[in-house]
Design a protein around this motif. Structure first.
Motif, PDB file in Angstrom:
ATOM      1  N   ARG A  29       0.824  -1.275   0.097  1.00  0.00           N
ATOM      2  CA  ARG A  29      -0.162  -0.028   0.080  1.00  0.00           C
ATOM      3  C   ARG A  29       0.851   1.057   0.055  1.00  0.00           C
ATOM      4  O   ARG A  29       1.885   1.120   0.526  1.00  0.00           O
ATOM      5  CB  ARG A  29      -1.004   0.074   1.216  1.00  0.00           C
ATOM      6  N   ASP A  30       0.285   2.275  -0.507  1.00  0.00           N
ATOM      7  CA  ASP A  30       0.853   3.532  -0.558  1.00  0.00           C
ATOM      8  C   ASP A  30       0.021   4.460   0.145  1.00  0.00           C
ATOM      9  O   ASP A  30      -1.013   4.906  -0.632  1.00  0.00           O
ATOM     10  CB  ASP A  30       1.197   3.792  -2.007  1.00  0.00           C
ATOM     11  N   ASN A  31       0.190   5.011   1.410  1.00  0.00           N
ATOM     12  CA  ASN A  31      -0.836   5.615   1.956  1.00  0.00           C
ATOM     13  C   ASN A  31      -0.747   7.113   1.537  1.00  0.00           C
ATOM     14  O   ASN A  31      -1.782   7.786   1.790  1.00  0.00           O
ATOM     15  CB  ASN A  31      -0.299   5.785   3.756  1.00  0.00           C
ATOM     16  N   ALA A  32       0.214   7.470   0.726  1.00  0.00           N
ATOM     17  CA  ALA A  32       0.251   8.566   0.338  1.00  0.00           C
ATOM     18  C   ALA A  32      -0.577   9.024  -0.972  1.00  0.00           C
ATOM     19  O   ALA A  32      -0.986   9.985  -1.305  1.00  0.00           O
ATOM     20  CB  ALA A  32       1.730   9.282   0.166  1.00  0.00           C
ATOM     21  N   LYS A  33      -0.792   7.811  -1.448  1.00  0.00           N
ATOM     22  CA  LYS A  33      -1.472   7.771  -2.800  1.00  0.00           C
ATOM     23  C   LYS A  33      -2.881   7.141  -2.629  1.00  0.00           C
ATOM     24  O   LYS A  33      -3.712   6.803  -3.377  1.00  0.00           O
ATOM     25  CB  LYS A  33      -0.703   7.107  -3.882  1.00  0.00           C
TER      26      LYS A  33
END
Length: 116
Positions: A72-76
């Protein structure tokens, strides 16, 4: 409102790879665990992979261990499923799921077909 939009599915030959994405909106993505499920024709929906809020812990179905990777990419606001060494039995509609306090939310699914 909560929205989950999957993408990246398609037709691939056995042994090939695909990367699924699930773009989330309408909630604070970084606070909630996420999962990928799949459902093949005539079969029950099954859990494929699960990831905690920070990505520090992941779990996989035995059938995909060593071949699939959830991240996962929490910024995206996006969760991914990297699928390698695909087999015909991986053919299914793949769904992402958000485990929210208010309830579980699902995307619309993306078709993955593994065939020569």
């Amino acid at each position: 409102q909560v929205q989950l939009v999957e993408s990246g599915g398609g037709l691939v030959q056995p042994g090939g790879s695909l990367r699924l994405s699930c773009a989330a909106s309408g909630f604070t993505f970084s606070r909630y665990a996420m999962s990928w499920y799949r459902q093949a024709p005539g079969k029950k929906r099954e859990l494929v992979a699960h990831i905690t809020t920070t990505g520090g812990s992941t779990n996989y179905a035995d059938s995909v261990k060593g071949r699939f990777t959830i991240s996962r990419d929490n910024a995206k606001n996006t969760v991914y499923l990297q699928m390698n060494s695909l087999k015909p039995e991986d053919t299914a509609v793949y769904y992402c799921k958000a485990w929210l306090v208010a309830g579980d939310y699902w995307g619309q699914g993306t078709q993955v077909t593994v065939s020569s």
